[in-house]
Design a protein around this motif. Sequence first.
Motif, PDB file in Angstrom:
ATOM      1  N   UNK A  35       9.545  -9.481  18.058  1.00 25.14           N
ATOM      2  CA  UNK A  35       9.210  -9.810  16.960  1.00 25.14           C
ATOM      3  C   UNK A  35       7.304  -9.967  16.769  1.00 25.14           C
ATOM      4  N   UNK A  36       6.593 -10.168  17.937  1.00 26.19           N
ATOM      5  CA  UNK A  36       4.719 -10.613  17.855  1.00 26.19           C
ATOM      6  C   UNK A  36       4.269  -9.293  17.258  1.00 26.19           C
ATOM      7  N   UNK A  37       5.064  -7.853  17.402  1.00 29.18           N
ATOM      8  CA  UNK A  37       4.543  -6.865  17.276  1.00 29.18           C
ATOM      9  C   UNK A  37       5.192  -6.508  15.306  1.00 29.18           C
ATOM     10  N   UNK A  38       6.275  -6.769  15.168  1.00 32.06           N
ATOM     11  CA  UNK A  38       6.748  -6.868  14.322  1.00 32.06           C
ATOM     12  C   UNK A  38       5.482  -7.444  13.034  1.00 32.06           C
ATOM     13  N   UNK A  39       5.292  -8.478  13.356  1.00 34.32           N
ATOM     14  CA  UNK A  39       4.738  -9.748  12.393  1.00 34.32           C
ATOM     15  C   UNK A  39       3.136  -9.287  12.543  1.00 34.32           C
ATOM     16  N   UNK A  40       2.948  -8.165  13.547  1.00 35.98           N
ATOM     17  CA  UNK A  40       2.027  -7.750  12.999  1.00 35.98           C
ATOM     18  C   UNK A  40       1.399  -7.194  12.897  1.00 35.98           C
ATOM     19  N   UNK A  41       2.368  -5.611  12.483  1.00 31.42           N
ATOM     20  CA  UNK A  41       2.097  -4.914  11.758  1.00 31.42           C
ATOM     21  C   UNK A  41       2.861  -5.112  10.460  1.00 31.42           C
ATOM     22  N   UNK A  42       3.275  -6.553  10.384  1.00 34.24           N
ATOM     23  CA  UNK A  42       3.395  -7.025   8.590  1.00 34.24           C
ATOM     24  C   UNK A  42       2.141  -7.733   8.079  1.00 34.24           C
ATOM     25  N   UNK A  43       1.589  -8.297   9.107  1.00 35.84           N
ATOM     26  CA  UNK A  43       0.200  -8.641   8.629  1.00 35.84           C
ATOM     27  C   UNK A  43      -0.886  -7.860   8.278  1.00 35.84           C
ATOM     28  N   UNK A  44      -0.897  -6.581   8.976  1.00 32.65           N
ATOM     29  CA  UNK A  44      -1.827  -5.444   9.312  1.00 32.65           C
ATOM     30  C   UNK A  44      -1.539  -4.929   7.881  1.00 32.65           C
ATOM     31  N   UNK A  45      -0.232  -4.541   7.412  1.00 30.32           N
ATOM     32  CA  UNK A  45       0.206  -3.823   6.733  1.00 30.32           C
ATOM     33  C   UNK A  45       0.239  -4.413   4.791  1.00 30.32           C
ATOM     34  N   UNK A  46      -0.693  -5.196   5.022  1.00 24.90           N
ATOM     35  CA  UNK A  46      -0.510  -7.113   3.915  1.00 24.90           C
ATOM     36  C   UNK A  46      -1.888  -6.994   3.699  1.00 24.90           C
ATOM     37  N   UNK A  47      -2.757  -6.708   4.770  1.00 25.18           N
ATOM     38  CA  UNK A  47      -4.288  -6.285   4.784  1.00 25.18           C
ATOM     39  C   UNK A  47      -4.303  -5.411   3.643  1.00 25.18           C
ATOM     40  N   UNK A  48      -3.619  -4.406   4.566  1.00 27.14           N
ATOM     41  CA  UNK A  48      -4.094  -2.988   4.034  1.00 27.14           C
ATOM     42  C   UNK A  48      -3.278  -3.180   3.002  1.00 27.14           C
ATOM     43  N   UNK A  49      -2.604  -3.581   2.066  1.00 24.22           N
ATOM     44  CA  UNK A  49      -2.427  -3.276   0.987  1.00 24.22           C
ATOM     45  C   UNK A  49      -3.380  -4.297  -0.066  1.00 24.22           C
ATOM     46  N   UNK A  50      -3.750  -5.658   0.277  1.00 27.87           N
ATOM     47  CA  UNK A  50      -3.844  -6.604  -0.766  1.00 27.87           C
ATOM     48  C   UNK A  50      -5.485  -6.164  -0.679  1.00 27.87           C
ATOM     49  N   UNK A  51      -6.352  -5.817   0.173  1.00 32.11           N
ATOM     50  CA  UNK A  51      -7.980  -6.000  -0.118  1.00 32.11           C
ATOM     51  C   UNK A  51      -8.381  -4.808  -1.145  1.00 32.11           C
ATOM     52  N   UNK A  52      -7.775  -4.138  -0.834  1.00 29.37           N
ATOM     53  CA  UNK A  52      -7.882  -2.652  -1.761  1.00 29.37           C
ATOM     54  C   UNK A  52      -7.175  -3.308  -3.288  1.00 29.37           C
ATOM     55  N   UNK A  53      -6.025  -3.837  -3.052  1.00 32.25           N
ATOM     56  CA  UNK A  53      -5.711  -4.591  -4.711  1.00 32.25           C
ATOM     57  C   UNK A  53      -7.607  -5.279  -5.224  1.00 32.25           C
ATOM     58  N   UNK A  54      -7.358  -6.255  -3.724  1.00 33.86           N
ATOM     59  CA  UNK A  54      -8.512  -7.163  -4.958  1.00 33.86           C
ATOM     60  C   UNK A  54     -10.370  -6.722  -5.562  1.00 33.86           C
ATOM     61  N   UNK A  55     -10.189  -5.648  -4.725  1.00 35.08           N
ATOM     62  CA  UNK A  55     -10.947  -4.880  -5.386  1.00 35.08           C
ATOM     63  C   UNK A  55     -11.176  -4.080  -6.318  1.00 35.08           C
ATOM     64  N   UNK A  56     -10.027  -3.616  -6.476  1.00 38.20           N
ATOM     65  CA  UNK A  56     -10.060  -2.626  -7.602  1.00 38.20           C
ATOM     66  C   UNK A  56      -9.684  -3.659  -9.024  1.00 38.20           C
ATOM     67  N   UNK A  57      -9.207  -4.737  -8.590  1.00 35.40           N
ATOM     68  CA  UNK A  57      -8.995  -5.946 -10.147  1.00 35.40           C
ATOM     69  C   UNK A  57     -10.315  -6.651 -10.381  1.00 35.40           C
ATOM     70  N   UNK A  58     -11.649  -6.115  -9.481  1.00 26.05           N
ATOM     71  CA  UNK A  58     -12.573  -6.893  -9.971  1.00 26.05           C
ATOM     72  C   UNK A  58     -13.085  -5.885 -10.735  1.00 26.05           C
ATOM     73  N   UNK A  59     -13.034  -4.511 -10.640  1.00 25.13           N
ATOM     74  CA  UNK A  59     -13.835  -3.595 -10.889  1.00 25.13           C
ATOM     75  C   UNK A  59     -13.471  -3.548 -12.295  1.00 25.13           C
ATOM     76  N   UNK A  60     -14.288  -3.130 -13.898  1.00 23.44           N
ATOM     77  CA  UNK A  60     -14.214  -3.250 -15.174  1.00 23.44           C
ATOM     78  C   UNK A  60     -13.603  -1.567 -15.040  1.00 23.44           C
TER      79      UNK A  60
END
Length: 67
Positions: A35-60
Motif C-alpha cells: 500500500x505504501x508503494x502504491x501510494x508513493x507511485x500515485x503521488x509521483x505520477x500525480x506530481x509528474x502530470x500536474x507540474x507541467x500542466x500548471x506551467x503550461x497553463x501559465x504560458x500565453x
Amino acid sequence: MSGRGAHPFTPNEGAVRTKWRTRGEYPAFPFGAALVGFGAAVLVGALAGAIPAVVAARVKVIDAIRF
C-alpha cells in the motif's frame, strides 16, 4: 541435514514460497508495504502530470505557438 540428498529446509522453516497465499501461509512481503508503494507511485505520477500542466497553463497561447 542428512547425507542422503534431503532438502535443507523443512516445511515452514524459511523456504521461499512460490504459490499464492493459502491458509496458514504468509505473503512474501507485508501488505502495508504494498500500500505504501502504491501510494508513493500515485503521488509521483500525480506530481509528474500536474507540474507541467500548471506551467503550461501559465504560458500565453501566442508565446507557446511562437516557440
